[in-house]
Design a protein around this motif. Structure first.
Motif, mmCIF file in Angstrom:
data_model
loop_
_atom_site.group_PDB
_atom_site.id
_atom_site.type_symbol
_atom_site.label_atom_id
_atom_site.label_comp_id
_atom_site.label_asym_id
_atom_site.label_seq_id
_atom_site.Cartn_x
_atom_site.Cartn_y
_atom_site.Cartn_z
ATOM 1 N N UNK A 48 -3.141 -8.853 -4.982
ATOM 2 C CA UNK A 48 -4.039 -7.189 -4.858
ATOM 3 C C UNK A 48 -3.835 -6.947 -3.404
ATOM 4 N N UNK A 49 -4.947 -7.244 -2.792
ATOM 5 C CA UNK A 49 -4.829 -6.819 -1.265
ATOM 6 C C UNK A 49 -4.091 -6.855 -0.501
ATOM 7 N N UNK B 210 0.581 -0.996 2.001
ATOM 8 C CA UNK B 210 0.899 0.010 1.640
ATOM 9 C C UNK B 210 0.002 0.891 1.942
ATOM 10 N N UNK B 211 -1.002 0.747 2.364
ATOM 11 C CA UNK B 211 -2.073 1.796 3.401
ATOM 12 C C UNK B 211 -1.623 1.987 4.605
ATOM 13 N N UNK B 212 -1.239 0.559 5.108
ATOM 14 C CA UNK B 212 -0.425 -0.005 6.485
ATOM 15 C C UNK B 212 0.873 1.430 6.666
ATOM 16 N N UNK B 213 0.876 1.292 5.002
ATOM 17 C CA UNK B 213 2.756 2.000 5.815
ATOM 18 C C UNK B 213 2.724 3.578 4.957
ATOM 19 N N UNK C 131 -4.523 -2.044 16.193
ATOM 20 C CA UNK C 131 -5.625 -1.478 16.464
ATOM 21 C C UNK C 131 -4.727 -0.194 15.083
ATOM 22 N N UNK C 132 -3.132 0.162 15.466
ATOM 23 C CA UNK C 132 -2.504 1.386 14.900
ATOM 24 C C UNK C 132 -2.621 1.299 13.468
ATOM 25 N N UNK C 133 -1.533 -0.085 13.595
ATOM 26 C CA UNK C 133 -2.257 -0.125 11.922
ATOM 27 C C UNK C 133 -3.220 -0.588 10.270
ATOM 28 N N UNK C 134 -4.899 -0.788 11.298
ATOM 29 C CA UNK C 134 -6.106 -0.512 10.470
ATOM 30 C C UNK C 134 -6.019 0.867 10.593
ATOM 31 N N UNK C 135 -5.746 1.870 11.376
ATOM 32 C CA UNK C 135 -6.532 3.000 12.036
ATOM 33 C C UNK C 135 -5.213 3.540 10.829
ATOM 34 N N UNK C 136 -3.753 3.722 10.403
ATOM 35 C CA UNK C 136 -3.565 3.964 9.294
ATOM 36 C C UNK C 136 -3.995 3.320 7.691
#
Lengths: 423, 157
Positions: A28-29, A35-38, B27-32
């Motif tokens: 799930x994570x 999804x959230x990163x993209x 850092x870029x991906x965690x910001x998103x």
């Protein structure tokens, strides 16, 4: 007598089912974080009576789907190896959990109970031996499927895992030199106390380079991105092409359990395992009542916070959905309020803790900290996967042999010199 | 390797270490990740069946046949739309209108399975009888027969 028999069985069950319980959580994570990163929302459709838990129902729906799928065995496979592969993948990846100490040992009625399934004084060697066995699952799957592509995929991953095993072993030696023991329980116990008076005495602060090398080698060993050549979902055909339904799910779960087990090992070796930072077992046991009160207050506060969050979530839900899904926030909010009230009631009636209760409470807190560390590393795995592109095969080999192995040797030399200097 | 030419910018020392670059990327991906967790309403995803996109004014959806003020269809069965249709999805059968001695469509079928929604039929029509301004785009059905719209369906769209 009965107690002596039951206890190992209990711990064996815990060691077997604990990593299994992490799997749906990590799946799930993975999907949600990806999804959230993209900038997507991720899974949120599967529901049980309107309860969706932000997509947490999806992994269970997946399992039902995989169980219902046709289990198709290609003709002319080597049946023995073909069946052995997925079984080994799941079984072997679960094994390291047997020796990870889950909490500090309890002393009940003059006996000392170690909080792990198997008490081995060669713990680290066991971990290394078992993780190298994981190669067999992949090679047997690739060979047994009797398909040239799976064979190539299996060989590729075998080469990768064998080369990174060396780097893994070398990076561990630094920890062994510091701790002077192979027993994981002893290694964790040594990581109590403070370093320079303010840092917890975790091995990661003593062995930063070793930790980094071990982490990279672990990524390669568990076949996770950026080293996921064996699977190579999008472009390379991997070793499990010929597997369907639950057999494929076994490989899939094996990968996630290997991730969990790897996180547990790295947390144990470098991040103090069950050690609560700045608070030793003795301190916690002496102040068990205070610890329990703080815990209950925290639970109550989190319950109220969750209820507030669910309230605003419910407002959004009611605008969006006009069916039973809009009830979800109400149910969850009521549940969190209920938990908070229970915690407050317990706080009101809690007047004292007996020594045994204190021990169990401290063990539970330590176990929670271990779980938190494992989940943190699980998140790191996911985070890295959705950030980095995949290495090319020659880059994987180059990094392993030309960077990690020499750096591992350097780490050993530096650790040895520093230890000599201290002596 | 012989015969292979590396194109592009060579990596400098810092980049060859990977780690700094990896940290930057992470850092870029965690910001998103974090900003999307806290501002889920800003996410471009639409929860489709519940939320729907606002259609542009000239969106070409399902066809409809327009009517005159007295409620009779405007179509004069001139076959212009059928001729213009590149997907060959319109089939018209002409008849005579009993009161005015004018041509009229007896049958007007649009096979929506073949339609490419190009709108050439609308442009071809000399009497503004066919339009695609219904804004309907959810056209799935459980049988192919239901997806061949006859004149009554089209008039009532």
């Amino acid at each position: 007598m009965l107690f002596d028999l039951l206890l190992p069985v209990l711990f064996a069950l815990v060691a077997a089912f604990l990593p299994l319980m992490f799997v749906p959580l990590l799946v799930w994570g993975e999907r949600k974080a990806a999804a959230f990163i993209q900038d997507r929302t991720g899974p949120n459709r599967a529901e049980v009576l309107g309860i969706r838990l932000g997509g947490l129902v999806h992994p269970f729906a997946d399992v039902v789907k995989l169980l219902g799928k046709e289990d198709w065995t290609p003709e002319r496979v080597n049946r023995f190896y073909y069946n052995l592969g997925p079984f080994l993948a799941l079984f072997i990846s679960m094994l390291p959990f047997a020796i990870v100490p889950l909490a500090d040992s309890l002393s009940v009625g003059g006996r000392i109970i170690e909080m792990r399934a198997v008490t081995l004084n060669v713990g680290i060697l066991f971990v290394l031996a078992i993780t190298s066995f994981h190669v067999y699952a992949i090679v047997l799957g690739g060979w047994g499927a009797n398909n040239t592509y799976t064979l190539i995929g299996g060989m590729r991953s075998a080469a990768q895992m064998v080369s990174y095993e060396l780097a893994m072993g070398l990076s561990l030696i630094g920890v062994l030199m510091i701790s002077q023991t192979l027993d994981l329980g002893a290694i964790v116990r040594q990581q109590g106390g403070l370093l320079f008076g303010f840092l917890p005495r975790w091995n990661v602060f003593l062995q930063p380079l070793g930790f980094l090398l071990f982490l990279i080698a672990l990524f390669a060993e568990t076949n996770r991105n950026p080293f996921d050549l064996p699977e190579g979902e999008s472009e390379i055909i991997g070793f499990h092409v010929e597997y369907s339904s639950m057999r494929f799910a076994f490989y899939f779960m094996g990968e996630y359990i290997a991730m969990v087990a790897g996180s547990a090992v790295i947390a144990t070796l470098y991040f103090g395992g069950w050690q609560v930072p700045w608070l030793g077992t003795e301190t916690l046991r002496a102040n068990a009542l205070l610890a329990a009160r703080v815990l209950l207050v925290l639970i109550a506060v989190f319950g109220v916070l969750a209820a507030v969050l669910f309230r605003s979530y419910g407002r959004r839900l009611r605008i969006l959905y006009r069916d039973r899904r809009s009830r979800e926030a109400k149910v969850l909010g009521a549940a969190s309020i209920f938990v908070a009230v229970l915690a407050l009631l317990a706080l009101a009636f809690l007047s004292g803790i007996r020594p045994l209760g204190a021990q169990i409470l401290v063990a539970a807190v330590q176990f929670l900290f271990l779980v938190a560390k494992i989940l943190a590393f699980g998140f790191l795995f996911i985070w890295v996967r959705w950030t980095l592109p995949r290495f090319r095969y020659d880059q994987v080999m180059g990094l392993g042999w030309k960077s990690l192995v020499p750096l591992g040797l350097l780490n050993i030399a530096v650790t040895g010199l520093v230890l000599l200097g201290i002596d | 390797m012989p015969g292979i030419r590396t194109v592009g910018r060579p990596m400098n020392i810092k980049e060859k270490w990977y780690l700094f670059e990896i940290a930057k990327g992470m850092m870029v991906s965690i910001r998103h990740l974090v900003s999307n967790i806290f501002h889920q309403d800003r996410m471009p995803t639409l929860q489709y069946p519940e939320e729907k996109r606002v259609l542009p004014e000239r969106f070409r959806g399902r066809h409809r046949l327009t009517k005159r003020e007295d409620g009779t269809p405007k179509c004069v069965a001139c076959y212009c739309c059928q001729t213009a249709c590149p997907a060959d999805c319109i089939s018209i059968e002409a008849g005579e209108r009993p009161d005015a001695g004018e041509k009229v469509a007896v049958r007007f079928d649009i096979n929506i399975l073949r339609c490419v929604f190009c709108g050439l039929c609308v442009e071809a029509c000399p009497v503004d009888a066919i339009r695609m301004d219904t804004g309907k785009y959810e056209l799935s059905s459980d049988s192919r027969k239901k997806l061949i719209y006859d004149i009554d369906t089209l008039l009532n769209d």
